[in-house]
Write a protein that holds these residues in place. Structure first.
Motif, PDB file in Angstrom:
ATOM      1  N   MET A  87     -88.145 -98.011  16.795  1.00  0.00           N
ATOM      2  CA  MET A  87     -88.793 -97.680  17.587  1.00  0.00           C
ATOM      3  C   MET A  87     -88.852 -96.515  17.533  1.00  0.00           C
ATOM      4  SD  MET A  87     -86.972-100.107  20.394  1.00  0.00           S
ATOM      5  CE  MET A  87     -88.038 -99.883  21.850  1.00  0.00           C
ATOM      6  N   GLY A  88     -88.587 -94.448  17.216  1.00  0.00           N
ATOM      7  CA  GLY A  88     -88.644 -94.099  17.306  1.00  0.00           C
ATOM      8  C   GLY A  88     -87.620 -92.688  17.126  1.00  0.00           C
ATOM      9  N   VAL A  89     -87.002 -93.803  18.221  1.00  0.00           N
ATOM     10  CA  VAL A  89     -86.168 -92.316  18.287  1.00  0.00           C
ATOM     11  C   VAL A  89     -85.284 -92.064  17.047  1.00  0.00           C
ATOM     12  CG1 VAL A  89     -83.213 -92.579  19.288  1.00  0.00           C
ATOM     13  CG2 VAL A  89     -84.437 -94.271  20.018  1.00  0.00           C
ATOM     14  N   THR A  90     -85.515 -91.161  17.183  1.00  0.00           N
ATOM     15  CA  THR A  90     -84.300 -89.624  16.311  1.00  0.00           C
ATOM     16  C   THR A  90     -83.066 -89.689  16.496  1.00  0.00           C
ATOM     17  OG1 THR A  90     -86.328 -87.687  15.846  1.00  0.00           O
ATOM     18  CG2 THR A  90     -84.155 -87.527  14.859  1.00  0.00           C
ATOM     19  N   ILE A  91     -82.403 -90.321  14.780  1.00  0.00           N
ATOM     20  CA  ILE A  91     -80.982 -90.433  15.258  1.00  0.00           C
ATOM     21  C   ILE A  91     -80.691 -89.630  14.376  1.00  0.00           C
ATOM     22  CG2 ILE A  91     -79.401 -91.785  14.577  1.00  0.00           C
ATOM     23  CD1 ILE A  91     -80.352 -94.479  15.717  1.00  0.00           C
ATOM     24  N   ARG A  92     -79.365 -88.486  14.542  1.00  0.00           N
ATOM     25  CA  ARG A  92     -79.541 -87.031  13.763  1.00  0.00           C
ATOM     26  C   ARG A  92     -77.240 -87.533  13.958  1.00  0.00           C
ATOM     27  NH1 ARG A  92     -81.538 -82.407  14.912  1.00  0.00           N
ATOM     28  NH2 ARG A  92     -80.428 -81.382  13.495  1.00  0.00           N
ATOM     29  N   ALA A 127     -78.606 -99.506  16.357  1.00  0.00           N
ATOM     30  CA  ALA A 127     -79.659 -98.598  16.094  1.00  0.00           C
ATOM     31  C   ALA A 127     -80.088 -98.536  14.927  1.00  0.00           C
ATOM     32  CB  ALA A 127     -78.092 -97.520  15.196  1.00  0.00           C
ATOM     33  N   ASN A 128     -80.907 -99.359  14.022  1.00  0.00           N
ATOM     34  CA  ASN A 128     -82.241 -99.903  13.726  1.00  0.00           C
ATOM     35  C   ASN A 128     -83.379-100.229  14.692  1.00  0.00           C
ATOM     36  OD1 ASN A 128     -80.237-100.155  11.460  1.00  0.00           O
ATOM     37  ND2 ASN A 128     -80.133-102.346  10.507  1.00  0.00           N
ATOM     38  N   ASP A 129     -82.462-100.543  15.793  1.00  0.00           N
ATOM     39  CA  ASP A 129     -83.805-101.054  16.306  1.00  0.00           C
ATOM     40  C   ASP A 129     -84.558 -99.724  16.941  1.00  0.00           C
ATOM     41  OD1 ASP A 129     -83.883-103.481  15.609  1.00  0.00           O
ATOM     42  OD2 ASP A 129     -82.979-105.126  17.999  1.00  0.00           O
ATOM     43  N   CYS A 130     -83.267 -98.993  17.558  1.00  0.00           N
ATOM     44  CA  CYS A 130     -83.408 -97.610  17.943  1.00  0.00           C
ATOM     45  C   CYS A 130     -84.886 -96.887  17.061  1.00  0.00           C
ATOM     46  CB  CYS A 130     -82.647 -97.048  18.388  1.00  0.00           C
ATOM     47  SG  CYS A 130     -80.719 -97.915  20.202  1.00  0.00           S
ATOM     48  N   GLY A 148     -91.554 -95.282  26.497  1.00  0.00           N
ATOM     49  CA  GLY A 148     -91.872 -93.956  26.147  1.00  0.00           C
ATOM     50  C   GLY A 148     -91.410 -92.910  26.345  1.00  0.00           C
ATOM     51  N   TYR A 149     -90.240 -92.343  26.075  1.00  0.00           N
ATOM     52  CA  TYR A 149     -89.802 -91.059  26.007  1.00  0.00           C
ATOM     53  C   TYR A 149     -89.567 -90.882  24.560  1.00  0.00           C
ATOM     54  CZ  TYR A 149     -89.148 -91.799  30.934  1.00  0.00           C
ATOM     55  OH  TYR A 149     -89.113 -91.421  32.481  1.00  0.00           O
ATOM     56  N   HIS A 150     -89.510 -89.832  23.966  1.00  0.00           N
ATOM     57  CA  HIS A 150     -89.035 -89.219  23.075  1.00  0.00           C
ATOM     58  C   HIS A 150     -87.739 -89.047  22.744  1.00  0.00           C
ATOM     59  CE1 HIS A 150     -92.702 -88.186  21.285  1.00  0.00           C
ATOM     60  NE2 HIS A 150     -93.539 -88.195  22.906  1.00  0.00           N
ATOM     61  N   VAL A 151     -86.918 -89.635  22.530  1.00  0.00           N
ATOM     62  CA  VAL A 151     -85.633 -89.783  22.615  1.00  0.00           C
ATOM     63  C   VAL A 151     -84.739 -89.304  21.100  1.00  0.00           C
ATOM     64  CG1 VAL A 151     -83.597 -90.843  22.612  1.00  0.00           C
ATOM     65  CG2 VAL A 151     -85.947 -91.744  24.082  1.00  0.00           C
ATOM     66  N   THR A 152     -84.203 -88.426  21.078  1.00  0.00           N
ATOM     67  CA  THR A 152     -82.996 -87.585  19.932  1.00  0.00           C
ATOM     68  C   THR A 152     -81.792 -88.206  20.084  1.00  0.00           C
ATOM     69  OG1 THR A 152     -84.549 -85.521  19.494  1.00  0.00           O
ATOM     70  CG2 THR A 152     -82.398 -86.422  18.725  1.00  0.00           C
ATOM     71  N   LEU A 153     -81.007 -89.119  19.625  1.00  0.00           N
ATOM     72  CA  LEU A 153     -79.916 -89.406  19.193  1.00  0.00           C
ATOM     73  C   LEU A 153     -78.313 -88.727  18.431  1.00  0.00           C
ATOM     74  CD1 LEU A 153     -78.097 -92.690  20.233  1.00  0.00           C
ATOM     75  CD2 LEU A 153     -76.811 -91.785  18.717  1.00  0.00           C
ATOM     76  N   ILE A 154     -77.756 -88.064  19.263  1.00  0.00           N
ATOM     77  CA  ILE A 154     -76.875 -86.903  18.003  1.00  0.00           C
ATOM     78  C   ILE A 154     -75.971 -87.791  18.371  1.00  0.00           C
ATOM     79  CG2 ILE A 154     -76.017 -84.548  18.278  1.00  0.00           C
ATOM     80  CD1 ILE A 154     -78.445 -83.308  19.708  1.00  0.00           C
ATOM     81  N   GLU A 155     -75.115 -88.025  17.307  1.00  0.00           N
ATOM     82  CA  GLU A 155     -73.911 -88.520  16.577  1.00  0.00           C
ATOM     83  C   GLU A 155     -72.861 -87.614  15.697  1.00  0.00           C
ATOM     84  OE1 GLU A 155     -70.517 -90.071  16.244  1.00  0.00           O
ATOM     85  OE2 GLU A 155     -71.645 -91.026  17.990  1.00  0.00           O
ATOM     86  N   GLN A 156     -71.362 -87.368  16.026  1.00  0.00           N
ATOM     87  CA  GLN A 156     -70.674 -86.303  15.665  1.00  0.00           C
ATOM     88  C   GLN A 156     -70.543 -86.748  14.159  1.00  0.00           C
ATOM     89  OE1 GLN A 156     -66.757 -85.575  17.155  1.00  0.00           O
ATOM     90  NE2 GLN A 156     -66.711 -87.464  18.101  1.00  0.00           N
ATOM     91  N   GLY A 157     -70.396 -88.359  13.550  1.00  0.00           N
ATOM     92  CA  GLY A 157     -69.402 -88.664  12.773  1.00  0.00           C
ATOM     93  C   GLY A 157     -70.714 -89.836  12.042  1.00  0.00           C
ATOM     94  N   PRO A 158     -70.634 -91.133  11.328  1.00  0.00           N
ATOM     95  CA  PRO A 158     -72.121 -91.861  10.905  1.00  0.00           C
ATOM     96  C   PRO A 158     -72.137 -92.959  12.563  1.00  0.00           C
ATOM     97  CG  PRO A 158     -69.543 -92.129  10.459  1.00  0.00           C
ATOM     98  CD  PRO A 158     -69.482 -91.448  11.077  1.00  0.00           C
TER      99      PRO A 158
END
Length: 392
Positions: free
Chosen positions: A179-184, A173-176, A39-49
């Protein structure tokens, strides 16, 4: 997405806490997945693809095994992970875990007391699992690509195998995202923002100048972790481990199919060599050792000496690969720790800064179980495995 986690705590499911995760390798994505599930609001930051081909998690394949010598802790955790891999296979669009077996060979004709091979077999049997002892005749009959004169003894663990690691990371990554994870992706960290005395993280600044606020920051940067948290540079470091990919001659390719050539560890405590059956037309062989200290942005080419070591191993152990074309080679950048154990813990001087890193070349297999450990530690809840990964 029940397959990835353990127990869900009801009081966490509607949590409004903002969590930022740095890194989209196996630690980062598994943590993001489990925290989103809680239930957390998660943002994942990745420097590449995402997936990032520079990450150690992203490659053709990775060994999935519970063989850990006499280390019952990792045996137990890996055994649980292997059970979850079977569930993952049924949930994802295609199977990524292939239990083709693991061949562990010995250069000596007797089981040496205390050796990785002897202790692994003991632990397998103690836990009512199956292994098959093999001598040189068994090797010659069942695995003809091997020079049976070089390896007079070994065993096969039929439950082990490999995972298509790059594909697994893509599916995770697709599952994330679902589930609402913001992937940057393609978003490079500039710096972490702290309060005045450094006891609290307030957010991260990315290179565009944007500040992304957070209540918790989890650094899961793989080999980049010690550059992000310099306090860790004496405890973990980027280490380059050599890997090559060979295309066998067409008339010899059948020798390296999984039924005749399972995943292997060639007396790994002495030689460091391991490898995989034919996949997408190539046989991948790696060397797991101390590696060479690198910066994660360094060139990843192999030296002539490193290539020569592979050549000598192949000529003596796998002669039918001696004339194979090397289609690719390079360094896989591990994040090694001083004791080979991961770091999953809060920074001792910063209340809301966590590290989840230090895979040390054996972290990928835990993809289905590592997220719940990271999430429990973040929530400061007890977890039966967390003690091994404490800050030290």
């Amino acid at each position: 997405a029940e397959y990835m986690g353990a127990h869900v705590h009801d009081d966490c499911t509607k949590n409004s806490m903002k969590v930022v995760v740095l890194g989209s390798g196996v630690f980062g994505l598994s943590a993001a997945h489990e925290l989103a599930r809680r239930g957390y609001h998660v943002t994942l930051i990745e420097q590449g693809p995402v997936p990032n081909p520079s990450a150690s998690s992203v490659d053709l394949n990775r060994i999935i095994r519970a063989d850990y010598g006499q280390d019952a802790f990792y045996f137990d955790l890996a055994d649980k992970a292997m059970q979850r891999w079977e569930i993952v296979n049924r949930k994802w669009p295609s199977e990524v875990f292939h239990p083709v077996g693991l061949l562990v060979t010995s250069l000596t004709a007797t089981l040496e007391e205390g050796s990785f091979i002897a202790e692994s077999m003991k632990l397998i049997e103690k836990n009512n699992k199956r292994s098959v002892l093999c001598d040189s005749t068994f090797l010659k009959t069942n695995f003809p690509a091997w020079d049976h004169n070089v390896y007079p003894l070994g065993y096969v663990n039929p439950a082990a195998g490999y995972a298509e690691s790059g594909r697994a990371i893509q599916y995770l990554a697709n599952d994330c995202r679902s589930m609402g994870v913001t992937i940057r992706d393609h978003t490079r960290l500039a710096h972490i923002c702290y309060n005045a005395d450094g006891s609290l993280v307030t957010g991260v600044t990315v290179q565009s100048g944007e500040v992304i606020p957070c209540d918790r920051l989890i650094v899961a940067g793989g080999s980049w972790t010690p550059t992000i948290i310099p306090d860790l540079q004496d405890c973990m470091w980027a280490a380059g481990q050599p890997v090559i990919y060979l295309r066998p001659k067409p008339e010899k390719a059948h020798l390296f199919a999984a039924d005749k050539f399972p995943v292997f560890c060639a007396d790994i405590a002495k030689t460091g060599f391991y490898g995989f059956p034919l996949k997408d037309g190539v046989v991948k062989i790696g060397n797991h050792g101390v590696g060479r200290r690198v910066h994660p942005d360094d060139n990843r080419s192999l030296t002539a000496d490193e290539l020569q070591r592979f050549k000598e191993f192949i000529e003596t152990s796998l002669p039918d690969l001696a004339d194979a074309e090397i289609v690719k080679s390079g360094l896989c950048f591990y994040c090694d720790t001083w004791d080979g154990n991961f770091y999953i813990d809060y920074h001792p001087r910063c209340f809301n800064l966590m590290v989840a890193s230090g895979g040390s070349g054996h972290g990928f297999k835990f993809l289905p179980v590592i997220g719940s450990i990271i999430a429990d530690v973040m929530e400061r809840r007890p977890n039966p495995y967390a003690h091994r990964f404490q800050w030290r």
